[in-house]
Design an enzyme around this catalytic site. Structure first.
Site, mmCIF file in Angstrom:
data_model
loop_
_atom_site.group_PDB
_atom_site.id
_atom_site.type_symbol
_atom_site.label_atom_id
_atom_site.label_comp_id
_atom_site.label_asym_id
_atom_site.label_seq_id
_atom_site.Cartn_x
_atom_site.Cartn_y
_atom_site.Cartn_z
ATOM 1 N N HIS A 45 3.682 -3.745 0.771
ATOM 2 C CA HIS A 45 4.340 -3.560 -0.525
ATOM 3 C C HIS A 45 5.253 -4.749 -0.804
ATOM 4 O O HIS A 45 5.967 -5.208 0.099
ATOM 5 C CB HIS A 45 5.168 -2.264 -0.515
ATOM 6 C CG HIS A 45 5.834 -1.984 -1.826
ATOM 7 N ND1 HIS A 45 5.147 -1.507 -2.911
ATOM 8 C CD2 HIS A 45 7.124 -2.130 -2.219
ATOM 9 C CE1 HIS A 45 5.987 -1.372 -3.934
ATOM 10 N NE2 HIS A 45 7.189 -1.734 -3.533
ATOM 11 N N ASP A 89 5.068 4.749 -0.918
ATOM 12 C CA ASP A 89 5.892 3.671 -0.363
ATOM 13 C C ASP A 89 7.006 4.220 0.530
ATOM 14 O O ASP A 89 8.157 3.773 0.468
ATOM 15 C CB ASP A 89 6.496 2.819 -1.491
ATOM 16 C CG ASP A 89 5.430 2.151 -2.345
ATOM 17 O OD1 ASP A 89 4.341 1.868 -1.821
ATOM 18 O OD2 ASP A 89 5.686 1.925 -3.535
ATOM 19 N N GLU A 127 3.345 -11.887 2.441
ATOM 20 C CA GLU A 127 2.437 -10.777 2.756
ATOM 21 C C GLU A 127 1.279 -11.252 3.617
ATOM 22 O O GLU A 127 0.855 -10.556 4.550
ATOM 23 C CB GLU A 127 1.891 -10.163 1.463
ATOM 24 C CG GLU A 127 2.904 -9.415 0.626
ATOM 25 C CD GLU A 127 2.273 -8.841 -0.639
ATOM 26 O OE1 GLU A 127 1.090 -8.457 -0.600
ATOM 27 O OE2 GLU A 127 2.969 -8.804 -1.680
ATOM 28 N N ASP A 161 2.247 7.624 4.456
ATOM 29 C CA ASP A 161 2.335 9.077 4.580
ATOM 30 C C ASP A 161 2.118 9.687 3.198
ATOM 31 O O ASP A 161 1.604 9.039 2.296
ATOM 32 C CB ASP A 161 3.654 9.517 5.227
ATOM 33 C CG ASP A 161 4.887 9.145 4.415
ATOM 34 O OD1 ASP A 161 4.739 8.789 3.217
ATOM 35 O OD2 ASP A 161 6.004 9.216 4.965
ATOM 36 N N GLU A 162 2.491 10.963 3.043
ATOM 37 C CA GLU A 162 2.181 11.670 1.809
ATOM 38 C C GLU A 162 3.027 11.233 0.618
ATOM 39 O O GLU A 162 2.706 11.575 -0.523
ATOM 40 C CB GLU A 162 2.335 13.179 2.017
ATOM 41 C CG GLU A 162 1.254 13.822 2.888
ATOM 42 C CD GLU A 162 1.495 13.681 4.377
ATOM 43 O OE1 GLU A 162 0.677 14.217 5.152
ATOM 44 O OE2 GLU A 162 2.489 13.026 4.762
ATOM 45 N N GLY A 217 -8.327 -9.250 -3.619
ATOM 46 C CA GLY A 217 -8.476 -9.132 -2.175
ATOM 47 C C GLY A 217 -7.829 -10.243 -1.382
ATOM 48 O O GLY A 217 -8.301 -10.584 -0.297
ATOM 49 N N SER A 218 -6.719 -10.803 -1.863
ATOM 50 C CA SER A 218 -6.115 -11.920 -1.137
ATOM 51 C C SER A 218 -5.582 -11.484 0.230
ATOM 52 O O SER A 218 -5.661 -12.252 1.198
ATOM 53 C CB SER A 218 -5.003 -12.570 -1.962
ATOM 54 O OG SER A 218 -3.877 -11.736 -2.092
ATOM 55 N N ILE A 235 -3.062 6.093 -5.596
ATOM 56 C CA ILE A 235 -2.292 6.872 -4.626
ATOM 57 C C ILE A 235 -3.267 7.769 -3.882
ATOM 58 O O ILE A 235 -4.014 8.537 -4.510
ATOM 59 C CB ILE A 235 -1.205 7.694 -5.325
ATOM 60 C CG1 ILE A 235 -0.187 6.764 -5.996
ATOM 61 C CG2 ILE A 235 -0.504 8.620 -4.322
ATOM 62 C CD1 ILE A 235 0.862 7.484 -6.817
#
Length: 202
Positions: free
Chosen positions: A109, A145, A174, A141-142, A12-13, A92
């Protein structure tokens, strides 16, 4: 008050980076409403509990995506979240999940998408001989990435880099990029069309 729902599978960084950004005023008028994990022993869950943030393990093993996501959707709706942030959530999510929070799910990502999607992006970059790496915060979205890119931060790949050293340097980016992207989105001062995220001028 803007309410965030955080999904994580590990330490959980990025969740903690978001929490720090709230505490130091970089995300004013924002709170973390709930933290959810598919891993009961995820350190990020305990970190949330230590901060008195509601945190729940929702098991998913052996379930098809459509079924495993239903309790997550329900928990996020119950918490009345405005934005869902995937922070090292190693599953996913299903189209039903995406549809339930359309244009309100973010992910970070560890590559400059569309380069090196999927797992082990840092190893992919090194094996390909890339000279630049970084991270991407994008809408979900579906497709994996794939969603509209909100922002990216780049670093130079050093000749001495290993997957571990590169991962660590990207992770530091990030931690800056994710809160910044959340602030952009929560401001509502943007348009997104034809895969382009454009901040509106004041």
């Amino acid at each position: 008050m803007n309410r965030l729902g955080i999904l994580l599978s590990g330490r959980g960084s990025n969740f903690l980076a978001i929490h720090r950004a709230i505490q130091d005023g970089r995300l004013p008028g924002t709170e973390i409403a709930v933290v959810l994990s598919n891993k009961s022993a995820a350190p990020g869950l305990q970190a949330a509990r230590d901060l008195n943030i509601p945190a729940h393990h929702i098991p998913t093993a052996g379930l098809p995506p459509e079924e495993r996501d239903l309790p997550y959707i329900a928990a996020l709706r119950e918490a009345k979240v405005d934005l869902v942030c995937l922070a090292g959530y190693m599953r996913i999510i299903s189209p039903a999940f995406v549809d339930a929070f359309r244009d309100r799910i973010l992910n970070v990502h560890p590559s400059l998408l569309p380069a090196f999607p999927g797992l082990e992006s840092q190893t992919q970059a090194l094996e390909f001989g890339a000279k630049i790496a970084g991270c991407t915060v994008h809408f979900v979205d579906e497709k994996m990435d794939h969603g509209v890119i909100i922002l990216q931060k780049a670093i130079t790949i050093e000749d001495s880099d290993t997957p571990d050293t590169l991962s660590a340097r990207i992770l530091a980016e990030e931690h800056q990029a994710y809160p910044e992207a959340i602030a952009h989105v929560l401001s509502g001062q943007y348009t997104a069309q034809n895969r382009r995220y454009i901040k509106n001028k004041n």
